[in-house]
Design an enzyme around this catalytic site. Structure first.
Site, mmCIF file in Angstrom:
data_model
loop_
_atom_site.group_PDB
_atom_site.id
_atom_site.type_symbol
_atom_site.label_atom_id
_atom_site.label_comp_id
_atom_site.label_asym_id
_atom_site.label_seq_id
_atom_site.Cartn_x
_atom_site.Cartn_y
_atom_site.Cartn_z
ATOM 1 N N CYS A 142 48.730 28.242 57.586
ATOM 2 C CA CYS A 142 49.307 27.602 56.402
ATOM 3 C C CYS A 142 50.811 27.321 56.585
ATOM 4 O O CYS A 142 51.180 26.548 57.443
ATOM 5 C CB CYS A 142 49.025 28.421 55.145
ATOM 6 N N LYS A 163 50.001 20.534 43.762
ATOM 7 C CA LYS A 163 49.529 21.560 44.677
ATOM 8 C C LYS A 163 48.131 21.237 45.206
ATOM 9 O O LYS A 163 47.235 20.876 44.446
ATOM 10 C CB LYS A 163 49.510 22.916 43.985
ATOM 11 N N SER A 192 45.889 26.224 49.788
ATOM 12 C CA SER A 192 46.764 26.582 48.679
ATOM 13 C C SER A 192 48.200 26.319 49.112
ATOM 14 O O SER A 192 48.858 27.176 49.685
ATOM 15 C CB SER A 192 46.575 28.067 48.315
ATOM 16 N N HIS A 235 43.672 28.403 54.521
ATOM 17 C CA HIS A 235 43.616 29.867 54.513
ATOM 18 C C HIS A 235 42.183 30.332 54.765
ATOM 19 O O HIS A 235 41.517 30.850 53.856
ATOM 20 C CB HIS A 235 44.101 30.417 53.168
ATOM 21 N N GLU A 237 41.139 32.908 56.036
ATOM 22 C CA GLU A 237 40.987 34.360 55.878
ATOM 23 C C GLU A 237 40.788 34.785 54.425
ATOM 24 O O GLU A 237 40.454 35.943 54.151
ATOM 25 C CB GLU A 237 42.211 35.079 56.451
ATOM 26 N N ARG A 249 47.388 34.346 38.186
ATOM 27 C CA ARG A 249 48.819 34.700 38.253
ATOM 28 C C ARG A 249 49.689 33.568 37.740
ATOM 29 O O ARG A 249 50.605 33.765 36.930
ATOM 30 C CB ARG A 249 49.184 35.038 39.698
#
Length: 315
Positions: A142, A163, A192, A235, A237, A249
């Site tokens: 990333c 985003k 992300s 990502h 993982e 969040r």
């Protein structure tokens, strides 16, 4: 085969509960083989979560893997206990004279800053320069991928209008690459990020090649033609709940956030997310470790980082 990590690392219990073969330090010392040495530079604020996610992906490999955790000293990590960092993490000054079969550089939530504005940029550049001669192969994730492809090849990152957030379908730009051996023609991966690296900029560089792309999310995987540097702009993982945690969040912070795309069934955040990327994420890490680290790294670890340029360039 097993992954070798400190017995007391929080990830150890989590991985063992998932029936993943984690080898104790005592048992590893009594095996007459040389493990792959992998250095993990963890730039994420949630270090325990990230180290557990990546160690999970490194566990299904053809040989014993010994992982050392690295932190930057030019940044004050506020989200991880100092005791954890002191116990399990090393610093660059402590490893600069060592050699590693593999280096992994994680992402970080700083992509909206210019690279030079990041407080640990100079230290990261020193590590990336060191990797040219002390790491056989480097896997960037990333923002780490954006930083690495900019530092090594001058390819810029560009701001996105909003985003890139969700789980997106991808296709293979180079099906013959061992890095994606076993991949389906279409596969999914999480993204992300607020910035991107464009395919045209990668294709214009003679030392880089595209491996996987998405019509929605853009470039997912690229690599150097000498196979020393790998760049994964998503990502792989991530756990099932990671995008949910990020969404919750940001909403709690009052941010106007769109739901992560292709993630919640029926776009209903009250429903459990469906994981559609786990198998290809595992293949990506396993293929990197097998074909680009284990198969080509020198047995004499002190020679890791030396390049002959022949076998790697053909892949």
């Amino acid at each position: 085969m097993p992954i070798r990590i400190p017995d007391a690392l929080p990830a150890t219990a989590a991985l063992e509960s998932e029936n993943i073969f984690v080898m104790t330090e005592h048992r590893a010392m009594h095996q007459d083989i040389r493990p792959l040495r992998v250095l993990l530079l963890n730039l994420m604020p949630t270090k325990i979560t990230t180290e557990t996610q990546i160690l999970r992906k490194l566990s299904n490999t053809p040989i014993q893997v010994e992982v050392e955790l690295l932190q930057t000293v030019s940044h004050d990590a506020k989200n991880t206990a100092a005791e954890h960092l002191e116990t399990f993490y090393t610093t660059f000054d402590e490893v600069r004279d060592e050699h590693f079969d593999g280096l992994i550089i994680t992402g970080a939530p700083v992509e909206q800053l210019d690279f030079e504005e990041v407080d640990y940029w100079d230290e990261l550049c020193e590590i990336m320069e060191w990797s040219k001669t002390h790491a056989h192969s480097t896997f960037h994730i990333c923002w780490g991928a954006q930083a690495g492809i900019y530092y090594h090849y001058g390819v810029p990152k560009r701001a996105l209008p909003e985003k890139m957030f969700g789980v997106f379908p991808h296709t293979l730009a180079k099906r013959t690459s061992p890095l994606v051996r076993g991949f389906d023609d279409e596969f999914f991966a999480p993204h992300s990020r607020f910035t991107e690296v464009r395919a045209a900029d990668i294709e214009a560089h003679p030392d880089l090649e595209l491996i996987a792309v998405s019509d929605e999310a853009g470039v997912y995987v690229a690599k150097s033609t000498d196979s020393q540097n790998f760049f994964v702009f998503g990502h792989p993982e991530y756990d099932r709940e990671t995008l949910k945690a990020e969404y919750d969040r940001d909403v709690a912070r009052g941010m106007a956030m769109a739901l992560p795309a292709h993630y919640y069934p029926g776009d209903d955040p009250a429903r459990e997310p469906v994981a559609t990327w786990f198998s290809h994420a595992q293949l990506l890490y396993t293929n990197w470790l097998n074909y680009y680290v284990y198969q080509t790294t020198p047995y004499d670890i002190s020679r890791a980082g030396e390049r002959d340029g022949e076998e790697e360039a053909s892949w």
